[in-house]
Design a protein around this motif. Sequence first.
Motif, PDB file in Angstrom:
ATOM      1  N   SER A  37      -8.276   3.102   0.337  1.00  0.00           N
ATOM      2  CA  SER A  37      -7.277   3.662  -0.768  1.00  0.00           C
ATOM      3  C   SER A  37      -7.625   4.395  -2.101  1.00  0.00           C
ATOM      4  O   SER A  37      -9.556   4.556  -2.283  1.00  0.00           O
ATOM      5  CB  SER A  37      -6.124   2.814  -0.634  1.00  0.00           C
ATOM      6  OG  SER A  37      -7.004   2.101  -1.655  1.00  0.00           O
ATOM      7  N   ASP A  38      -6.875   4.893  -2.827  1.00  0.00           N
ATOM      8  CA  ASP A  38      -7.477   5.339  -3.891  1.00  0.00           C
ATOM      9  C   ASP A  38      -7.767   4.369  -4.367  1.00  0.00           C
ATOM     10  O   ASP A  38      -8.522   4.861  -6.001  1.00  0.00           O
ATOM     11  CB  ASP A  38      -5.604   6.394  -4.282  1.00  0.00           C
ATOM     12  CG  ASP A  38      -4.974   5.315  -4.486  1.00  0.00           C
ATOM     13  OD1 ASP A  38      -5.516   4.480  -3.978  1.00  0.00           O
ATOM     14  OD2 ASP A  38      -4.108   5.558  -5.053  1.00  0.00           O
ATOM     15  N   ARG A  39      -7.602   3.670  -4.267  1.00  0.00           N
ATOM     16  CA  ARG A  39      -8.546   2.303  -5.235  1.00  0.00           C
ATOM     17  C   ARG A  39      -9.620   1.808  -5.023  1.00  0.00           C
ATOM     18  O   ARG A  39      -9.984   1.017  -6.112  1.00  0.00           O
ATOM     19  CB  ARG A  39      -6.611   1.255  -5.267  1.00  0.00           C
ATOM     20  CG  ARG A  39      -6.374   1.651  -6.103  1.00  0.00           C
ATOM     21  CD  ARG A  39      -5.023   0.769  -6.105  1.00  0.00           C
ATOM     22  NE  ARG A  39      -4.205   1.429  -7.060  1.00  0.00           N
ATOM     23  CZ  ARG A  39      -2.575   0.526  -7.672  1.00  0.00           C
ATOM     24  NH1 ARG A  39      -2.636  -0.517  -6.785  1.00  0.00           N
ATOM     25  NH2 ARG A  39      -1.936   1.058  -7.839  1.00  0.00           N
ATOM     26  N   GLY A  40     -10.354   2.491  -3.249  1.00  0.00           N
ATOM     27  CA  GLY A  40     -11.581   1.515  -3.389  1.00  0.00           C
ATOM     28  C   GLY A  40     -11.484   1.498  -1.533  1.00  0.00           C
ATOM     29  O   GLY A  40     -10.798   1.187  -1.092  1.00  0.00           O
ATOM     30  N   LEU A  41     -12.397   0.918  -0.964  1.00  0.00           N
ATOM     31  CA  LEU A  41     -12.629   0.895  -0.063  1.00  0.00           C
ATOM     32  C   LEU A  41     -12.018  -0.700   0.911  1.00  0.00           C
ATOM     33  O   LEU A  41     -11.262  -1.441   0.045  1.00  0.00           O
ATOM     34  CB  LEU A  41     -13.727   0.449   0.153  1.00  0.00           C
ATOM     35  CG  LEU A  41     -15.127   1.239  -0.191  1.00  0.00           C
ATOM     36  CD1 LEU A  41     -16.477   0.400  -0.119  1.00  0.00           C
ATOM     37  CD2 LEU A  41     -15.069   2.144   0.576  1.00  0.00           C
ATOM     38  N   LEU A  42     -11.301  -0.655   2.029  1.00  0.00           N
ATOM     39  CA  LEU A  42     -10.645  -1.853   2.361  1.00  0.00           C
ATOM     40  C   LEU A  42     -11.992  -2.257   3.864  1.00  0.00           C
ATOM     41  O   LEU A  42     -12.454  -1.226   4.336  1.00  0.00           O
ATOM     42  CB  LEU A  42      -9.984  -1.363   3.117  1.00  0.00           C
ATOM     43  CG  LEU A  42      -8.641  -1.175   1.898  1.00  0.00           C
ATOM     44  CD1 LEU A  42      -7.417   0.241   1.994  1.00  0.00           C
ATOM     45  CD2 LEU A  42      -8.081  -2.701   1.589  1.00  0.00           C
ATOM     46  N   CYS A  43     -11.813  -3.524   3.856  1.00  0.00           N
ATOM     47  CA  CYS A  43     -13.051  -3.768   4.796  1.00  0.00           C
ATOM     48  C   CYS A  43     -12.741  -3.986   6.202  1.00  0.00           C
ATOM     49  O   CYS A  43     -13.165  -4.005   7.233  1.00  0.00           O
ATOM     50  CB  CYS A  43     -13.525  -5.010   4.675  1.00  0.00           C
ATOM     51  SG  CYS A  43     -12.205  -6.306   4.561  1.00  0.00           S
ATOM     52  N   SER A  44     -10.963  -4.095   6.812  1.00  0.00           N
ATOM     53  CA  SER A  44     -10.115  -4.504   8.145  1.00  0.00           C
ATOM     54  C   SER A  44      -8.677  -3.625   7.808  1.00  0.00           C
ATOM     55  O   SER A  44      -8.299  -3.675   7.085  1.00  0.00           O
ATOM     56  CB  SER A  44     -10.785  -5.665   7.994  1.00  0.00           C
ATOM     57  OG  SER A  44      -9.651  -6.253   6.711  1.00  0.00           O
ATOM     58  N   HIS A  45      -8.395  -3.725   9.049  1.00  0.00           N
ATOM     59  CA  HIS A  45      -7.050  -3.635   9.786  1.00  0.00           C
ATOM     60  C   HIS A  45      -5.984  -4.674   8.682  1.00  0.00           C
ATOM     61  O   HIS A  45      -5.310  -4.303   8.110  1.00  0.00           O
ATOM     62  CB  HIS A  45      -6.811  -3.194  10.746  1.00  0.00           C
ATOM     63  CG  HIS A  45      -5.839  -2.727  11.318  1.00  0.00           C
ATOM     64  ND1 HIS A  45      -4.906  -2.229  11.048  1.00  0.00           N
ATOM     65  CD2 HIS A  45      -4.314  -3.731  11.536  1.00  0.00           C
ATOM     66  CE1 HIS A  45      -3.339  -1.627  11.087  1.00  0.00           C
ATOM     67  NE2 HIS A  45      -3.272  -3.361  11.565  1.00  0.00           N
ATOM     68  N   THR A  46      -6.694  -5.723   8.511  1.00  0.00           N
ATOM     69  CA  THR A  46      -6.188  -7.068   8.003  1.00  0.00           C
ATOM     70  C   THR A  46      -5.836  -6.545   6.287  1.00  0.00           C
ATOM     71  O   THR A  46      -4.518  -6.777   6.043  1.00  0.00           O
ATOM     72  CB  THR A  46      -6.773  -8.083   8.162  1.00  0.00           C
ATOM     73  OG1 THR A  46      -6.735  -8.183   9.858  1.00  0.00           O
ATOM     74  CG2 THR A  46      -5.325  -9.384   8.059  1.00  0.00           C
ATOM     75  N   CYS A  47      -6.760  -6.392   6.053  1.00  0.00           N
ATOM     76  CA  CYS A  47      -6.975  -6.275   4.472  1.00  0.00           C
ATOM     77  C   CYS A  47      -6.413  -4.737   4.004  1.00  0.00           C
ATOM     78  O   CYS A  47      -5.196  -5.005   3.425  1.00  0.00           O
ATOM     79  CB  CYS A  47      -8.114  -5.934   3.863  1.00  0.00           C
ATOM     80  SG  CYS A  47      -8.513  -7.951   3.199  1.00  0.00           S
ATOM     81  N   SER A  48      -6.415  -3.484   5.192  1.00  0.00           N
ATOM     82  CA  SER A  48      -5.565  -1.995   4.673  1.00  0.00           C
ATOM     83  C   SER A  48      -3.912  -2.677   4.614  1.00  0.00           C
ATOM     84  O   SER A  48      -2.998  -2.273   4.194  1.00  0.00           O
ATOM     85  CB  SER A  48      -5.573  -1.335   6.073  1.00  0.00           C
ATOM     86  OG  SER A  48      -4.885  -0.044   5.840  1.00  0.00           O
ATOM     87  N   VAL A  49      -3.499  -2.902   5.768  1.00  0.00           N
ATOM     88  CA  VAL A  49      -2.134  -3.916   5.803  1.00  0.00           C
ATOM     89  C   VAL A  49      -1.533  -4.279   4.719  1.00  0.00           C
ATOM     90  O   VAL A  49      -0.881  -3.463   4.190  1.00  0.00           O
ATOM     91  CB  VAL A  49      -1.843  -4.061   7.073  1.00  0.00           C
ATOM     92  CG1 VAL A  49       0.138  -4.618   7.050  1.00  0.00           C
ATOM     93  CG2 VAL A  49      -1.797  -3.076   8.096  1.00  0.00           C
ATOM     94  N   ALA A  50      -2.535  -5.180   4.462  1.00  0.00           N
ATOM     95  CA  ALA A  50      -2.677  -6.186   3.181  1.00  0.00           C
ATOM     96  C   ALA A  50      -1.834  -5.418   1.718  1.00  0.00           C
ATOM     97  O   ALA A  50      -1.768  -5.271   1.148  1.00  0.00           O
ATOM     98  CB  ALA A  50      -3.160  -7.814   2.996  1.00  0.00           C
ATOM     99  N   HIS A  51      -2.979  -4.062   1.432  1.00  0.00           N
ATOM    100  CA  HIS A  51      -3.252  -3.263   0.774  1.00  0.00           C
ATOM    101  C   HIS A  51      -1.692  -3.233   1.059  1.00  0.00           C
ATOM    102  O   HIS A  51      -1.196  -2.343  -0.733  1.00  0.00           O
ATOM    103  CB  HIS A  51      -4.176  -2.462   0.313  1.00  0.00           C
ATOM    104  CG  HIS A  51      -4.656  -1.835  -0.700  1.00  0.00           C
ATOM    105  ND1 HIS A  51      -5.110  -2.142  -1.871  1.00  0.00           N
ATOM    106  CD2 HIS A  51      -3.986  -0.439  -0.368  1.00  0.00           C
ATOM    107  CE1 HIS A  51      -4.862  -1.539  -2.761  1.00  0.00           C
ATOM    108  NE2 HIS A  51      -4.701   0.144  -1.355  1.00  0.00           N
ATOM    109  N   PHE A  52      -1.095  -1.793   2.085  1.00  0.00           N
ATOM    110  CA  PHE A  52      -0.338  -1.805   2.309  1.00  0.00           C
ATOM    111  C   PHE A  52       1.449  -2.119   1.520  1.00  0.00           C
ATOM    112  O   PHE A  52       1.975  -1.803   0.788  1.00  0.00           O
ATOM    113  CB  PHE A  52       0.219  -0.614   3.378  1.00  0.00           C
ATOM    114  CG  PHE A  52       1.130  -0.024   3.334  1.00  0.00           C
ATOM    115  CD1 PHE A  52       0.990   1.408   2.644  1.00  0.00           C
ATOM    116  CD2 PHE A  52       2.056  -0.601   3.882  1.00  0.00           C
ATOM    117  CE1 PHE A  52       2.785   1.812   3.358  1.00  0.00           C
ATOM    118  CE2 PHE A  52       3.323  -0.244   3.709  1.00  0.00           C
ATOM    119  CZ  PHE A  52       3.274   1.137   3.704  1.00  0.00           C
ATOM    120  N   ILE A  53       1.187  -3.000   1.985  1.00  0.00           N
ATOM    121  CA  ILE A  53       2.465  -4.215   1.424  1.00  0.00           C
ATOM    122  C   ILE A  53       2.090  -4.477  -0.153  1.00  0.00           C
ATOM    123  O   ILE A  53       3.507  -4.481  -0.715  1.00  0.00           O
ATOM    124  CB  ILE A  53       2.233  -5.515   2.791  1.00  0.00           C
ATOM    125  CG1 ILE A  53       2.761  -5.236   4.042  1.00  0.00           C
ATOM    126  CG2 ILE A  53       3.143  -6.255   1.509  1.00  0.00           C
ATOM    127  CD1 ILE A  53       2.495  -6.143   4.665  1.00  0.00           C
TER     128      ILE A  53
END
Length: 75
Positions: A37-53
């Motif tokens: 994201s614009d805030r940094g790296l995400l390690c997985s789909h799970t963290c990507s969804v958590a970041h979005f939420i």
Amino acid sequence: MLNRPQKRTCVECGLAYGHPDFTYHAGQVQNGPAYWSDRGLLCSHTCSVAHFIRREKDGTPMTEPAPDPFGRNRS
């Protein structure tokens, strides 16, 4: 103010880039991360969804795609 260089860890869980559990584009570390994201790296789909939420709840959703953190064009 100078921008601090982004750490190469997941912004949600802190997993280090290069760790075997980190998810890479096409499954290969040399291709870079699969999620970011614009805030940094995400390690997985799970963290990507958590970041979005989390960003939705904080009222700071992304409004446009973030550039590739390694500056590569992917087609």
